[in-house]
Design a protein around this motif. Structure first.
Motif, PDB file in Angstrom:
ATOM      1  N   TYR A 296       1.754  24.075 -14.017  1.00  0.00           N
ATOM      2  CA  TYR A 296       3.022  24.227 -13.304  1.00  0.00           C
ATOM      3  C   TYR A 296       4.119  23.660 -14.188  1.00  0.00           C
ATOM      4  N   ARG A 297       5.309  24.258 -14.173  1.00  0.00           N
ATOM      5  CA  ARG A 297       6.429  23.768 -14.986  1.00  0.00           C
ATOM      6  C   ARG A 297       7.106  22.603 -14.288  1.00  0.00           C
ATOM      7  N   GLY A 298       6.605  21.424 -14.573  1.00  0.00           N
ATOM      8  CA  GLY A 298       7.137  20.220 -13.969  1.00  0.00           C
ATOM      9  C   GLY A 298       6.148  19.085 -14.140  1.00  0.00           C
ATOM     10  N   GLY A 299       6.360  18.012 -13.402  1.00  0.00           N
ATOM     11  CA  GLY A 299       5.474  16.868 -13.526  1.00  0.00           C
ATOM     12  C   GLY A 299       5.573  15.972 -12.312  1.00  0.00           C
ATOM     13  N   MET A 300       4.912  14.816 -12.422  1.00  0.00           N
ATOM     14  CA  MET A 300       4.865  13.877 -11.321  1.00  0.00           C
ATOM     15  C   MET A 300       5.037  12.467 -11.859  1.00  0.00           C
ATOM     16  N   VAL A 301       5.794  11.659 -11.113  1.00  0.00           N
ATOM     17  CA  VAL A 301       5.979  10.250 -11.430  1.00  0.00           C
ATOM     18  C   VAL A 301       5.643   9.482 -10.156  1.00  0.00           C
ATOM     19  N   ILE A 302       4.710   8.557 -10.251  1.00  0.00           N
ATOM     20  CA  ILE A 302       4.349   7.727  -9.107  1.00  0.00           C
ATOM     21  C   ILE A 302       4.876   6.328  -9.375  1.00  0.00           C
TER      22      ILE A 302
ATOM     23  N   ASP B  60       0.808  -1.218   0.000  1.00  0.00           N
ATOM     24  CA  ASP B  60       0.000   0.000   0.000  1.00  0.00           C
ATOM     25  C   ASP B  60       0.841   1.267   0.000  1.00  0.00           C
ATOM     26  N   ILE B  61       2.130   1.142  -0.307  1.00  0.00           N
ATOM     27  CA  ILE B  61       3.030   2.297  -0.360  1.00  0.00           C
ATOM     28  C   ILE B  61       3.415   2.581  -1.806  1.00  0.00           C
ATOM     29  N   ARG B  62       3.360   3.835  -2.176  1.00  0.00           N
ATOM     30  CA  ARG B  62       3.879   4.311  -3.452  1.00  0.00           C
ATOM     31  C   ARG B  62       4.787   5.498  -3.138  1.00  0.00           C
ATOM     32  N   TYR B  63       5.626   5.817  -4.082  1.00  0.00           N
ATOM     33  CA  TYR B  63       6.514   6.969  -3.934  1.00  0.00           C
ATOM     34  C   TYR B  63       6.185   7.957  -5.039  1.00  0.00           C
ATOM     35  N   VAL B  64       6.056   9.203  -4.660  1.00  0.00           N
ATOM     36  CA  VAL B  64       5.700  10.273  -5.585  1.00  0.00           C
ATOM     37  C   VAL B  64       6.933  11.138  -5.804  1.00  0.00           C
ATOM     38  N   ILE B  65       7.333  11.223  -7.059  1.00  0.00           N
ATOM     39  CA  ILE B  65       8.460  12.065  -7.443  1.00  0.00           C
ATOM     40  C   ILE B  65       7.870  13.318  -8.088  1.00  0.00           C
ATOM     41  N   LEU B  66       8.026  14.445  -7.413  1.00  0.00           N
ATOM     42  CA  LEU B  66       7.536  15.723  -7.929  1.00  0.00           C
ATOM     43  C   LEU B  66       8.698  16.430  -8.613  1.00  0.00           C
ATOM     44  N   LEU B  67       8.572  16.613  -9.903  1.00  0.00           N
ATOM     45  CA  LEU B  67       9.626  17.226 -10.715  1.00  0.00           C
ATOM     46  C   LEU B  67       9.329  18.704 -10.940  1.00  0.00           C
ATOM     47  N   SER B  68      10.341  19.540 -10.798  1.00  0.00           N
ATOM     48  CA  SER B  68      10.208  20.976 -11.037  1.00  0.00           C
ATOM     49  C   SER B  68      11.313  21.435 -11.972  1.00  0.00           C
ATOM     50  N   VAL B  69      10.937  22.200 -12.977  1.00  0.00           N
ATOM     51  CA  VAL B  69      11.891  22.735 -13.947  1.00  0.00           C
ATOM     52  C   VAL B  69      12.746  23.812 -13.273  1.00  0.00           C
TER      53      VAL B  69
ATOM     54  N   GLU C 250       3.673   3.549 -11.929  1.00  0.00           N
ATOM     55  CA  GLU C 250       2.225   3.558 -11.719  1.00  0.00           C
ATOM     56  C   GLU C 250       1.561   4.588 -12.634  1.00  0.00           C
ATOM     57  N   LEU C 251       1.973   5.826 -12.508  1.00  0.00           N
ATOM     58  CA  LEU C 251       1.416   6.936 -13.284  1.00  0.00           C
ATOM     59  C   LEU C 251       2.508   7.981 -13.487  1.00  0.00           C
ATOM     60  N   CYS C 252       2.382   8.749 -14.546  1.00  0.00           N
ATOM     61  CA  CYS C 252       3.318   9.855 -14.740  1.00  0.00           C
ATOM     62  C   CYS C 252       2.732  10.854 -15.721  1.00  0.00           C
ATOM     63  N   GLY C 253       3.248  12.070 -15.675  1.00  0.00           N
ATOM     64  CA  GLY C 253       2.837  13.082 -16.631  1.00  0.00           C
ATOM     65  C   GLY C 253       3.164  14.476 -16.149  1.00  0.00           C
TER      66      GLY C 253
END
Length: 103
Positions: free
Chosen positions: A53-59, A8-17, A45-48
């Protein structure tokens, strides 16, 4: 008492330009290859990108915070310095875990 299950754990990578850095087609393609490899390994899992906002997210799925950090730091965007990241640990609330024991 509820105990978080590893599944039940995921890691969220928040990317910023990084302002002033140049995003090239070659770099974008390398980033996409990185994501495709994570997908092949069953870790993506998901990304985009964000639309506001100038950046994205990778789960991702990872066995530990340390593994998730290694994955984030191997992204060509991070390696090149074009983007920075924040790493968050995300506990899923879902039917399978009775919404973290509260459902």
């Amino acid at each position: 008492m509820y105990v978080t299950r590893p599944e039940d754990i995921r890691y969220v990578i928040l990317l910023s330009v990084v302002p002033g850095q140049k995003m090239t087609e070659e770099l974008i393609r390398a980033h996409v290859q990185h994501l495709k490899q994570l997908d092949l390994e069953g870790k993506l899992e998901l990304c985009g990108p964000f639309s506001d906002y100038r950046g994205g997210m990778v789960i991702i799925k990872a066995s530990s915070y340390e593994e998730a950090k290694k994955i984030a730091e191997s992204d060509p965007y991070i390696v090149s310095g074009v983007e920075t990241y924040e790493l968050r640990t995300w506990e899923l609330s879902c039917e399978a875990n009775n919404h973290m024991g509260m459902g």
